[in-house]
Design a protein around this motif. Structure first.
Motif, PDB file in Angstrom:
ATOM      1  N   ASN A 172       0.841  -1.196   0.000  1.00 58.54           N
ATOM      2  CA  ASN A 172       0.000   0.000   0.000  1.00 58.54           C
ATOM      3  C   ASN A 172       0.878   1.248   0.000  1.00 58.54           C
ATOM      4  OD1 ASN A 172      -2.315   1.619   0.178  1.00 58.54           O
ATOM      5  ND2 ASN A 172      -3.228   0.356   1.774  1.00 58.54           N
ATOM      6  N   SER A 173       0.279   2.392  -0.223  1.00 54.44           N
ATOM      7  CA  SER A 173       1.024   3.654  -0.228  1.00 54.44           C
ATOM      8  C   SER A 173       0.641   4.541   0.951  1.00 54.44           C
ATOM      9  CB  SER A 173       0.783   4.398  -1.542  1.00 54.44           C
ATOM     10  OG  SER A 173      -0.598   4.658  -1.690  1.00 54.44           O
ATOM     11  N   GLN A 174       0.046   3.936   1.961  1.00 52.85           N
ATOM     12  CA  GLN A 174      -0.308   4.626   3.190  1.00 52.85           C
ATOM     13  C   GLN A 174      -0.502   3.581   4.280  1.00 52.85           C
ATOM     14  OE1 GLN A 174      -3.987   6.670   2.524  1.00 52.85           O
ATOM     15  NE2 GLN A 174      -5.036   4.867   1.802  1.00 52.85           N
ATOM     16  N   CYS A 175      -0.626   4.049   5.520  1.00 50.89           N
ATOM     17  CA  CYS A 175      -0.840   3.088   6.609  1.00 50.89           C
ATOM     18  C   CYS A 175      -1.715   3.717   7.685  1.00 50.89           C
ATOM     19  CB  CYS A 175       0.488   2.626   7.187  1.00 50.89           C
ATOM     20  SG  CYS A 175       1.398   3.908   8.069  1.00 50.89           S
ATOM     21  N   ASN A 176      -2.191   2.887   8.585  1.00 56.13           N
ATOM     22  CA  ASN A 176      -3.035   3.340   9.684  1.00 56.13           C
ATOM     23  C   ASN A 176      -2.229   3.741  10.913  1.00 56.13           C
ATOM     24  OD1 ASN A 176      -5.339   2.824   8.180  1.00 56.13           O
ATOM     25  ND2 ASN A 176      -5.471   0.721   8.900  1.00 56.13           N
ATOM     26  N   HIS A 177      -0.957   3.388  10.950  1.00 57.31           N
ATOM     27  CA  HIS A 177      -0.125   3.603  12.141  1.00 57.31           C
ATOM     28  C   HIS A 177       1.022   4.552  11.784  1.00 57.31           C
ATOM     29  CE1 HIS A 177      -2.427   0.258  13.678  1.00 57.31           C
ATOM     30  NE2 HIS A 177      -2.061  -0.441  12.637  1.00 57.31           N
ATOM     31  N   LYS A 178       0.673   5.784  11.471  1.00 53.62           N
ATOM     32  CA  LYS A 178       1.663   6.741  10.966  1.00 53.62           C
ATOM     33  C   LYS A 178       2.794   7.035  11.946  1.00 53.62           C
ATOM     34  CE  LYS A 178      -1.327   9.048   7.624  1.00 53.62           C
ATOM     35  NZ  LYS A 178      -2.405   8.203   7.473  1.00 53.62           N
ATOM     36  N   LEU A 179       2.483   7.154  13.230  1.00 50.69           N
ATOM     37  CA  LEU A 179       3.526   7.429  14.223  1.00 50.69           C
ATOM     38  C   LEU A 179       4.495   6.256  14.315  1.00 50.69           C
ATOM     39  CD1 LEU A 179       4.820   9.166  16.405  1.00 50.69           C
ATOM     40  CD2 LEU A 179       3.212   8.152  18.049  1.00 50.69           C
ATOM     41  N   MET A 180       3.971   5.042  14.425  1.00 48.33           N
ATOM     42  CA  MET A 180       4.837   3.850  14.480  1.00 48.33           C
ATOM     43  C   MET A 180       5.639   3.704  13.194  1.00 48.33           C
ATOM     44  SD  MET A 180       4.701   2.643  17.456  1.00 48.33           S
ATOM     45  CE  MET A 180       5.650   1.185  17.174  1.00 48.33           C
ATOM     46  N   HIS A 181       5.002   4.007  12.080  1.00 47.31           N
ATOM     47  CA  HIS A 181       5.687   3.944  10.791  1.00 47.31           C
ATOM     48  C   HIS A 181       6.898   4.883  10.790  1.00 47.31           C
ATOM     49  CE1 HIS A 181       6.244   3.723   6.435  1.00 47.31           C
ATOM     50  NE2 HIS A 181       6.201   5.041   6.390  1.00 47.31           N
ATOM     51  N   CYS A 182       6.712   6.104  11.247  1.00 52.79           N
ATOM     52  CA  CYS A 182       7.814   7.085  11.283  1.00 52.79           C
ATOM     53  C   CYS A 182       8.892   6.677  12.276  1.00 52.79           C
ATOM     54  CB  CYS A 182       7.280   8.469  11.632  1.00 52.79           C
ATOM     55  SG  CYS A 182       6.277   9.185  10.323  1.00 52.79           S
ATOM     56  N   LEU A 183       8.493   6.198  13.438  1.00 50.98           N
ATOM     57  CA  LEU A 183       9.469   5.794  14.456  1.00 50.98           C
ATOM     58  C   LEU A 183      10.293   4.575  14.023  1.00 50.98           C
ATOM     59  CD1 LEU A 183       7.309   6.199  17.699  1.00 50.98           C
ATOM     60  CD2 LEU A 183       9.207   7.658  16.948  1.00 50.98           C
ATOM     61  N   CYS A 197       4.024  -3.775  -4.401  1.00 54.70           N
ATOM     62  CA  CYS A 197       2.981  -4.196  -5.338  1.00 54.70           C
ATOM     63  C   CYS A 197       2.782  -3.183  -6.454  1.00 54.70           C
ATOM     64  CB  CYS A 197       1.681  -4.455  -4.590  1.00 54.70           C
ATOM     65  SG  CYS A 197       0.945  -2.955  -3.930  1.00 54.70           S
ATOM     66  N   SER A 198       3.319  -1.971  -6.260  1.00 54.68           N
ATOM     67  CA  SER A 198       3.196  -0.927  -7.282  1.00 54.68           C
ATOM     68  C   SER A 198       4.318   0.085  -7.083  1.00 54.68           C
ATOM     69  CB  SER A 198       1.844  -0.211  -7.162  1.00 54.68           C
ATOM     70  OG  SER A 198       1.803   0.545  -5.959  1.00 54.68           O
ATOM     71  N   GLU A 199       4.532   0.928  -8.080  1.00 55.34           N
ATOM     72  CA  GLU A 199       5.526   1.996  -7.939  1.00 55.34           C
ATOM     73  C   GLU A 199       5.114   2.972  -6.844  1.00 55.34           C
ATOM     74  OE1 GLU A 199       6.679   3.917 -11.559  1.00 55.34           O
ATOM     75  OE2 GLU A 199       7.166   2.008 -12.530  1.00 55.34           O
ATOM     76  N   GLU A 200       3.834   3.254  -6.757  1.00 56.94           N
ATOM     77  CA  GLU A 200       3.349   4.164  -5.719  1.00 56.94           C
ATOM     78  C   GLU A 200       3.678   3.628  -4.321  1.00 56.94           C
ATOM     79  OE1 GLU A 200      -0.714   6.591  -4.516  1.00 56.94           O
ATOM     80  OE2 GLU A 200      -0.872   4.881  -5.871  1.00 56.94           O
ATOM     81  N   ALA A 201       3.433   2.336  -4.091  1.00 58.17           N
ATOM     82  CA  ALA A 201       3.740   1.725  -2.787  1.00 58.17           C
ATOM     83  C   ALA A 201       5.247   1.702  -2.547  1.00 58.17           C
ATOM     84  CB  ALA A 201       3.165   0.309  -2.727  1.00 58.17           C
ATOM     85  N   GLY A 202       6.018   1.354  -3.564  1.00 56.88           N
ATOM     86  CA  GLY A 202       7.472   1.302  -3.423  1.00 56.88           C
ATOM     87  C   GLY A 202       8.086   2.661  -3.163  1.00 56.88           C
ATOM     88  N   ASP A 203       7.655   3.667  -3.901  1.00 54.82           N
ATOM     89  CA  ASP A 203       8.171   5.023  -3.698  1.00 54.82           C
ATOM     90  C   ASP A 203       7.832   5.522  -2.291  1.00 54.82           C
ATOM     91  OD1 ASP A 203       9.095   4.987  -6.307  1.00 54.82           O
ATOM     92  OD2 ASP A 203       7.510   6.289  -7.090  1.00 54.82           O
ATOM     93  N   TRP A 204       6.641   5.168  -1.822  1.00 57.60           N
ATOM     94  CA  TRP A 204       6.196   5.623  -0.503  1.00 57.60           C
ATOM     95  C   TRP A 204       7.041   5.010   0.617  1.00 57.60           C
ATOM     96  CZ3 TRP A 204       3.795   2.817   3.524  1.00 57.60           C
ATOM     97  CH2 TRP A 204       3.332   3.606   4.589  1.00 57.60           C
ATOM     98  N   ILE A 205       7.205   3.700   0.598  1.00 59.67           N
ATOM     99  CA  ILE A 205       7.875   3.063   1.736  1.00 59.67           C
ATOM    100  C   ILE A 205       9.397   3.075   1.629  1.00 59.67           C
ATOM    101  CG2 ILE A 205       7.872   0.651   0.958  1.00 59.67           C
ATOM    102  CD1 ILE A 205       6.920   0.058   3.955  1.00 59.67           C
TER     103      ILE A 205
END
Length: 156
Positions: A114-125, A140-148
Motif C-alpha cells: 500500500n502507499s499509506q498506513c493506519n499507524h503513521k507514528l509507528m511507521h515514522c518511528l 505491489c506498485s511503484e506508488e507503494a514502493g516510492d512511498w515506503i
C-alpha cells in the motif's frame, strides 16, 4: 528452500492474502513455506496450506504482541529458514525483519502492499530500523514502493 511467510494483516481473502496464496500455489513444489499470520486464518486457507505440509501459526500481532514476538523467535530458532518474506503496509514490518536479522536469516524480504498506513507514528518511528533490516525490497506498485522505500531501490 524453506521460507517463512509473515502476513501482518488478517489472513482472509483480501489483496495481500491473495498475493501470498498465489505465490504459495505457484511455488509450493519447489519451496517449503510456513506461515505466521495475524489474528485469525480462514479455515479453507489453513486447510490448503496444511495439506501441502506447511505449518501455519496464528497469533494476534496487536493484542498479544509479546506472545507474537516470542512465537516468531521460537519458529525461526527451531526451523532452518533460508528466507523470511514479510507482507505489510508500513515500516512496522521492521519488527519481524529485525528479529530475523538478529537470528541470522540472510534473506529478509519486505513486501509493501500500500502507499499509506493506519499507524503513521509507528511507521515514522520504525522507519530507520526498517531501512536497515531488509535485504530485498518488493512493492505491489511503484506508488507503494516510492512511498515506503523513499528513493531506495526496489522491485515491483
Amino acid at each position: 528452500m524453506r521460507v517463512l511467510i509473515v502476513c501482518t494483516v488478517e489472513f482472509e481473502m483480501n489483496g495481500i492474502v491473495s498475493v501470498i496464496m498465489n505465490y504459495f500455489r505457484l511455488c509450493r513444489k519447489e519451496i517449503l513455506f510456513d506461515f505466521l499470520v495475524h489474528r485469525n486464518a480462514e479455515e479453507c486457507l489453513s486447510r490448503e496450506i496444511e495439506q501441502y505440509g506447511s505449518n501455519i501459526y496464528v497469533v494476534d500481532r496487536k493484542k498479544k504482541f509479546i506472545e507474537y514476538v516470542s512465537v516468531l523467535k521460537r519458529i525461526i530458532k527451531n526451523s532452518n529458514y533460508d528466507a523470511i518474506h514479510v507482507h505489510g503496509n508500513s515500516a512496522t514490518m521492521a519488527i519481524e525483519l529485525l528479529i530475523a536479522k538478529k537470528l541470522k536469516i540472510k534473506t529478509r524480504i519486505a513486501h509493501c502492499h500500500n502507499s499509506q498506513c493506519n499507524h503513521k507514528l509507528m511507521h515514522c518511528l520504525l522507519r530507520p530500523i526498517f531501512n536497515k533490516s531488509y535485504t530485498k525490497a518488493v512493492a505491489c506498485s511503484e506508488e507503494a514502493g516510492d512511498w515506503i522505500y523513499k528513493g531506495k531501490p526496489y522491485i515491483v
